[in-house]
Motif scaffolding. Sequence first.
Motif, short mmCIF file in Angstrom:
data_model
loop_
_atom_site.label_atom_id
_atom_site.label_comp_id
_atom_site.label_asym_id
_atom_site.label_seq_id
_atom_site.Cartn_x
_atom_site.Cartn_y
_atom_site.Cartn_z
N GLU A 108 0.63 -1.20 0.02
CA GLU A 108 0.03 0.07 0.17
C GLU A 108 0.63 1.32 0.01
N ALA A 109 1.98 1.30 0.71
CA ALA A 109 2.86 2.40 0.75
C ALA A 109 3.40 2.42 -0.58
N GLU A 110 3.97 1.69 -1.27
CA GLU A 110 4.41 1.66 -2.66
C GLU A 110 3.35 2.21 -3.71
N ARG A 111 2.18 1.70 -3.52
CA ARG A 111 0.94 2.31 -4.39
C ARG A 111 0.96 3.81 -4.17
N THR A 112 0.69 4.03 -2.89
CA THR A 112 0.52 5.45 -2.31
C THR A 112 1.41 6.43 -2.89
N ALA A 113 2.84 6.01 -2.83
CA ALA A 113 3.99 6.76 -3.33
C ALA A 113 3.91 7.02 -4.77
N ARG A 114 3.62 5.86 -5.34
CA ARG A 114 3.59 5.96 -6.87
C ARG A 114 2.59 7.02 -7.61
N GLU A 115 1.28 6.61 -6.80
CA GLU A 115 0.06 7.48 -7.28
C GLU A 115 0.13 9.00 -6.70
N THR A 116 0.64 9.21 -5.48
CA THR A 116 0.64 10.46 -5.39
C THR A 116 1.89 11.41 -5.72
N TRP A 117 3.01 10.78 -5.89
CA TRP A 117 4.23 11.64 -6.37
C TRP A 117 4.71 11.23 -7.65
N GLY A 118 4.19 10.15 -8.21
CA GLY A 118 4.63 9.67 -9.57
C GLY A 118 6.14 9.23 -9.53
N VAL A 119 6.30 8.71 -8.47
CA VAL A 119 8.06 8.18 -8.22
C VAL A 119 8.03 6.82 -8.98
N THR A 120 9.42 6.58 -9.32
CA THR A 120 9.55 5.33 -10.10
C THR A 120 10.37 4.34 -9.13
N GLU A 121 10.82 4.70 -8.18
CA GLU A 121 11.54 3.95 -7.06
C GLU A 121 11.56 4.18 -5.36
N MET A 122 11.53 3.34 -4.77
CA MET A 122 11.41 3.42 -3.26
C MET A 122 12.74 3.24 -2.82
#
Length: 176
Positions: A108-122
């Motif tokens: 869920e954290a990965e999904r949230t980061a991708r959707e919120t900020w459009g980031v490609t890496e964690m």
Amino acid sequence: METALTFRDATDADVDALVVLIESAYRGDASRSGWTTEADILEGQRTDPEGVREVIKSPDSRLLTVEREGRIVACCQLEHRGAHAYFGMFAVSPVLQGAGLGKVIIAEAERTARETWGVTEMHMTVISVRDDLIAWYERRGYRRTGRMTPFPYGDERFGVPQRDDLQFELLVKELA
């Protein structure tokens, strides 16, 4: 039946409960009932109300709070750092560890980061001697980079080290 998890951003009202949760997952005897304990390598505190409040207030951070039946059972920090997000302050209540909760939360954290900020890496940093924990993250798709940063010896806000070989290793995961 498994009760549903609720994800939300932490507020000032959550600070004390979050500090208790984070401490219980990493420090002292209570943490030994879970497998993420750092009790053998670090004593003292893992965080404090100021540290938690800082994350809540930072415009580039979110402290994702996870509730089950109205009780906070887990949390993690997400911080926007350009093309990647930083994942930290991850804690699951020791009595609930080993039940698959962590997998659900990190996804869920990965999904949230991708959707919120459009980031490609964690990105995250893990104390390099924590082999079991690093292996758990590797099973979730994170890879070791060999890039180390020093442990803040002498800064008791991060704990009181019980060994002299502590450092943080950067782990990275590509987000599809």
